[in-house]
Design a protein around this motif. Structure first.
Motif, mmCIF file in Angstrom:
data_model
loop_
_atom_site.group_PDB
_atom_site.id
_atom_site.type_symbol
_atom_site.label_atom_id
_atom_site.label_comp_id
_atom_site.label_asym_id
_atom_site.label_seq_id
_atom_site.Cartn_x
_atom_site.Cartn_y
_atom_site.Cartn_z
ATOM 1 N N TYR A 166 0.840 -1.201 0.000
ATOM 2 C CA TYR A 166 0.000 0.000 0.000
ATOM 3 C C TYR A 166 0.872 1.246 0.000
ATOM 4 O O TYR A 166 0.540 2.255 -0.629
ATOM 5 N N GLY A 167 2.002 1.192 0.699
ATOM 6 C CA GLY A 167 2.919 2.326 0.678
ATOM 7 C C GLY A 167 3.456 2.605 -0.708
ATOM 8 O O GLY A 167 3.709 3.762 -1.080
ATOM 9 N N GLY A 168 3.658 1.541 -1.518
ATOM 10 C CA GLY A 168 4.078 1.738 -2.895
ATOM 11 C C GLY A 168 2.989 2.383 -3.730
ATOM 12 O O GLY A 168 3.249 3.257 -4.568
ATOM 13 N N TYR A 169 1.765 1.940 -3.521
ATOM 14 C CA TYR A 169 0.612 2.583 -4.167
ATOM 15 C C TYR A 169 0.544 4.056 -3.794
ATOM 16 O O TYR A 169 0.362 4.935 -4.651
ATOM 17 N N LEU A 170 0.726 4.340 -2.500
ATOM 18 C CA LEU A 170 0.651 5.719 -2.034
ATOM 19 C C LEU A 170 1.792 6.564 -2.603
ATOM 20 O O LEU A 170 1.585 7.725 -2.993
ATOM 21 N N ALA A 171 3.003 6.008 -2.680
ATOM 22 C CA ALA A 171 4.134 6.760 -3.220
ATOM 23 C C ALA A 171 3.903 7.131 -4.682
ATOM 24 O O ALA A 171 4.133 8.279 -5.096
ATOM 25 N N ALA A 172 3.440 6.153 -5.476
ATOM 26 C CA ALA A 172 3.165 6.447 -6.884
ATOM 27 C C ALA A 172 2.010 7.433 -7.020
ATOM 28 O O ALA A 172 2.057 8.362 -7.841
ATOM 29 N N ALA A 173 0.971 7.257 -6.217
ATOM 30 C CA ALA A 173 -0.159 8.187 -6.266
ATOM 31 C C ALA A 173 0.269 9.601 -5.909
ATOM 32 O O ALA A 173 -0.247 10.581 -6.460
ATOM 33 N N ALA A 174 1.233 9.727 -4.997
ATOM 34 C CA ALA A 174 1.668 11.052 -4.566
ATOM 35 C C ALA A 174 2.316 11.836 -5.702
ATOM 36 O O ALA A 174 1.996 13.016 -5.912
ATOM 37 N N VAL A 175 3.233 11.197 -6.455
ATOM 38 C CA VAL A 175 3.870 11.948 -7.540
ATOM 39 C C VAL A 175 2.929 12.144 -8.717
ATOM 40 O O VAL A 175 3.090 13.097 -9.503
ATOM 41 N N LEU A 176 1.934 11.265 -8.860
ATOM 42 C CA LEU A 176 0.981 11.421 -9.955
ATOM 43 C C LEU A 176 -0.079 12.466 -9.646
ATOM 44 O O LEU A 176 -0.486 13.242 -10.526
ATOM 45 N N ARG A 177 -0.535 12.530 -8.394
ATOM 46 C CA ARG A 177 -1.611 13.442 -8.023
ATOM 47 C C ARG A 177 -1.117 14.788 -7.502
ATOM 48 O O ARG A 177 -1.837 15.784 -7.602
ATOM 49 N N ALA A 178 0.082 14.806 -6.930
ATOM 50 C CA ALA A 178 0.572 16.046 -6.322
ATOM 51 C C ALA A 178 2.034 16.285 -6.685
ATOM 52 O O ALA A 178 2.904 16.373 -5.815
ATOM 53 N N PRO A 179 2.355 16.411 -7.982
ATOM 54 C CA PRO A 179 3.758 16.613 -8.382
ATOM 55 C C PRO A 179 4.324 17.949 -7.925
ATOM 56 O O PRO A 179 5.544 18.115 -7.885
ATOM 57 N N GLU A 180 3.446 18.900 -7.572
ATOM 58 C CA GLU A 180 3.928 20.174 -7.051
ATOM 59 C C GLU A 180 4.492 20.034 -5.642
ATOM 60 O O GLU A 180 5.235 20.906 -5.164
ATOM 61 N N VAL A 181 4.177 18.933 -4.973
ATOM 62 C CA VAL A 181 4.650 18.687 -3.602
ATOM 63 C C VAL A 181 5.748 17.635 -3.592
ATOM 64 O O VAL A 181 6.762 17.788 -2.911
#
Length: 709
Positions: free
Chosen positions: A573-588
């Protein structure tokens, strides 16, 4: 003891010591008279096979009851494919005796070595091999200690006599895909039910699950590095597809058979079975959408069941460890969500309130109910983030047994309490008995080469539990702002912020490479409140990413964080979250490492996936909204995807589909395939080098100097 080698490094030590678990005592049991404690422990990192030990509570003397090297005559241990799969489901990485079961008097312990059945008299220490069909799985002695029931990979449930007089079939085999006495895939992986047979209290019969996997769709997991080997066939119940059909039968040692009947079409999931002396069996069964479940009482004579309790929840009903059970007086013990709190119920009485968030029941006996709990929402900040304690509920109310305790077992006036501390390595197992000095069971686990120094905070308006780790020797006056590495799991059943030392070691190692590491347990993680866990329903990506962003920004007001250089890493799930983070919030988020990520939820199993997203045919929009593949065209930050090619839990198709979508969108990315590696990555070389490759990738992606420390 320690086994440091010249020029040893933390990644190497971490891998070699099985994450510092080798040599640590575990799997405790107390004899009914409280006089002895049984446990497993290896001799240390260099000798990783677990032995079965006995501790004399009065004298403190330890005795080896069973040594795999002796019992196998020095031969190497051999595991069947079914045993390897069972260990994968339970995340078991050790060797030797990895589990044992006892009769009611704790006089006979049975266990498996190399697929063979062994028994040991825990009083005399006499160990012997019993006649049995091999290889075998999950042996369990009858309460009276005269027989052992066990399962085989061929689907049989068999029974053998402890005196060695014989071995015979109780049920099966019927056909390929039908198994008796074993838990099905989703029960092991998602329901925390790893067994499929239960003895009657009088030892005259066995309740046995009959699992029919034939309706389940078949997947094939190949080994691309060895194309000469045929692919492995796996019955995998992906979301929206048929599950295994699971029934329950009472099998008498006299050859009688009685089917335990309930409406399996309406409630197909058999979640729990409990059979206490002097009372009928209890069954907990769930609807497929997990919004309704029944507590049933079965009549062993007829197989009929009656409903004791019906529960409903608009999101889902959580399954808890250790319940339902019966108290010594026959009342039901269970955990339930009431008025926004998770409480312990004995009969119809709630014995805890919103001040505690009950996690699991450890046991119920004449002295009451032993359970674990974290701080409830009503008093959430009264204790530090990630706090857990052991409590006892008895006639005089609820009392705390161990502050910061992880677990306990007790019997006959003796309690074994397992504790941890955020600034001290490892865990401590303390034997407590009224009128006696506490005894600590020795640990042979290695001392880590580095010391974790987590700083705990509640972050932001939602008071997100966090741990912050800074580089060893960091001086804010001279060293300036630090690049940030978010290091979450961030999802269901995966609490990372805990009041313990060793779980933060890898985060500290990353911090020592020059990062400020933040571990944030956002909404959906356990240990807070029912509402906190269920707020991710149908929107895991949105909520999980937002809580990482909010924790980061809140902590930037307290720590020297460089918000222009923020990376994130995670596994499962952490891998899912890491990928989702750069895909959904690349400004952060400016770079990510996604290990074994679930990218398309239709490819994950029924019980887990449908709990959070519904049935894909009914709620397809929830699957689209939380898909990583749908977001592939938005990638504009460095992303490394890591996946084991032998993973039968999160299959490599998840990462391949994301990579294909990224390639189709013209988005550069890195893929690291791990040949022969499952979801656990237990191999030493893989575990070590995976850490090294991740830190190099993250440093290069953020424009940081790459030498390791």
């Amino acid at each position: 003891m320690t086994t440091e080698k010249p020029h040893d490094t933390f990644p190497r030590q971490y891998a070699r010591t099985q994450r510092f678990t080798a040599g640590a005592p575990r799997s405790f049991a107390v004899t009914p008279d409280g006089a002895r404690v049984l446990f497993l422990r290896s001799r240390g990192t260099g000798q990783p096979a677990n032995l079965l030990w006995s501790l004399d509570v009065a004298t403190g003397a330890e005795t080896v009851l069973a040594d795999p090297a002796v019992l196998l005559g020095g031969a190497a241990e051999e595991l069947s494919a079914a045993e390897r799969a069972r260990r994968e489901r339970s995340r078991e990485t050790s060797a030797g005796i990895v589990g044992y079961t006892l009769d009611a008097a704790a006089r006979t312990a049975v266990f498996v070595l190399s697929g063979r059945l062994f028994a040991v008299d825990t009083t005399s220490g006499a160990a012997r091999e019993l006649p049995a069909a091999t290889p075998l799985l999950d042996p369990r002695p009858s309460p009276d200690g005269t027989h052992v029931a066990y399962a085989t990979p061929a689907g049989e449930l068999r029974v053998t006599a402890v005196d060695g007089s014989g071995d015979r079939l109780l049920a099966g085999p019927e056909a390929d895909g039908v198994r008796w006495g074993q838990a099905e895939f989703v029960a092991q992986e998602e329901m925390a039910r790893d067994r499929g047979h239960w003895w009657a209290p009088d030892g005259g019969a066995v309740l046995a699950a009959r699992v029919d996997d034939r309706p389940v769709r078949r997947w094939w997991i190949a080994d691309p590095a060895n194309p000469d080997r045929p692919p492995v066939e796996v019955a995998y119940p992906a979301a929206g597809t048929p599950n295994a059909e699971v029934g329950l039968w009472l099998l008498g040692l006299d050859g009688t058979r009685t089917e335990i009947r309930w409406d399996r079409a309406a409630h197909p999931y058999l979640a729990r079975v409990h059979w206490a002396a002097g009372a009928p069996p209890l069954l907990q069964v769930q609807a497929r959408d997990q919004r309704e479940q029944l507590l049933l009482e079965a009549d062993p004579a007829t197989g009929a069941t009656r409903v004791l309790l019906t529960e409903h929840d608009p999101d889902w009903l959580e399954l808890f460890r250790g319940v339902p059970v019966r108290a010594a007086d026959g009342r039901l013990v269970r955990i339930a969500d009431r008025d926004g709190a998770r409480v312990l119920l004995v009969g119809e009485e709630a014995v805890t309130d919103a001040g505690l968030h009950v996690r699991a029941v450890l046991g119920a006996d004449r002295d009451g109910v032993l359970f674990t709990a974290s701080t409830g929402a009503a008093e959430f900040e009264r204790r530090p983030p990630g706090w857990l304690g052991v409590f006892a509920a008895g006639p005089d109310g609820v009392r705390e047994v161990g502050d910061g305790a992880l677990g306990a077992v007790r019997a006959g006036g003796t309690t074994v309490l397992t504790t941890a501390h955020p600034l001290r390595p490892g865990t401590t197992a303390t034997v407590l008995r009224d009128g006696a000095e506490p005894r600590v069971i020795a640990s042979y686990a290695d001392t880590p080469l580095l010391a974790a120094r987590p700083v705990f905070r509640f972050a932001g308006e939602r008071r997100i539990p966090c741990a912050v780790l800074l580089p060893t020797g960091y001086d804010p006056d001279t060293d300036g702002e630090l690049p940030v590495l978010m290091d979450p799991y961030g999802g269901p059943h995966g609490q990372r912020v805990v009041q313990a030392h060793n779980p933060h070691l890898v985060s500290q190692w990353f911090a020592d490479q020059g990062f400020a590491v933040i571990v944030a347990d956002g909404r959906g993680t356990p240990g807070h409140s029912p509402g906190w866990e269920k707020s991710i329903s149908r929107r895991t990506a949105e909520v999980s990413v937002q809580d990482q962003v909010d924790a980061l920004h809140a902590l930037a007001e307290q720590f020297p964080l460089d918000l222009g250089r923020v990376a994130i890493r995670g596994w499962s799930y952490g891998g899912y979250l890491a990928a989702a983070a750069v895909l959904r919030a690349p400004e952060v988020f400016h770079a990510a490492v996604a290990g074994a990520p679930v990218t398309e939820h239709e490819l994950y199993d029924t019980h887990y996936t449908e709990r959070y997203y519904g049935h894909p045919a009914v709620e397809p929009e929830a699957y689209r909204a939380n898909s990583l593949v749908e977001l592939a065209p938005s990638l504009r930050r460095p992303l490394m995807i890591v996946h084991g090619l032998a993973d039968d839990n999160v299959v490599v198709a998840h990462s391949l589909r994301l990579s294909t979508a990224l390639l189709a969108a013209g988005r550069p990315h890195t893929v690291l395939p791990l040949s022969g590696v499952t979801h656990m990555t237990p191999q030493e070389e893989v575990a070590e080098n995976l850490l090294l490759l991740q830190v190099r990738f993250l440093k290069e992606s953020l424009g940081l100097p790459s030498p390791l420390r």
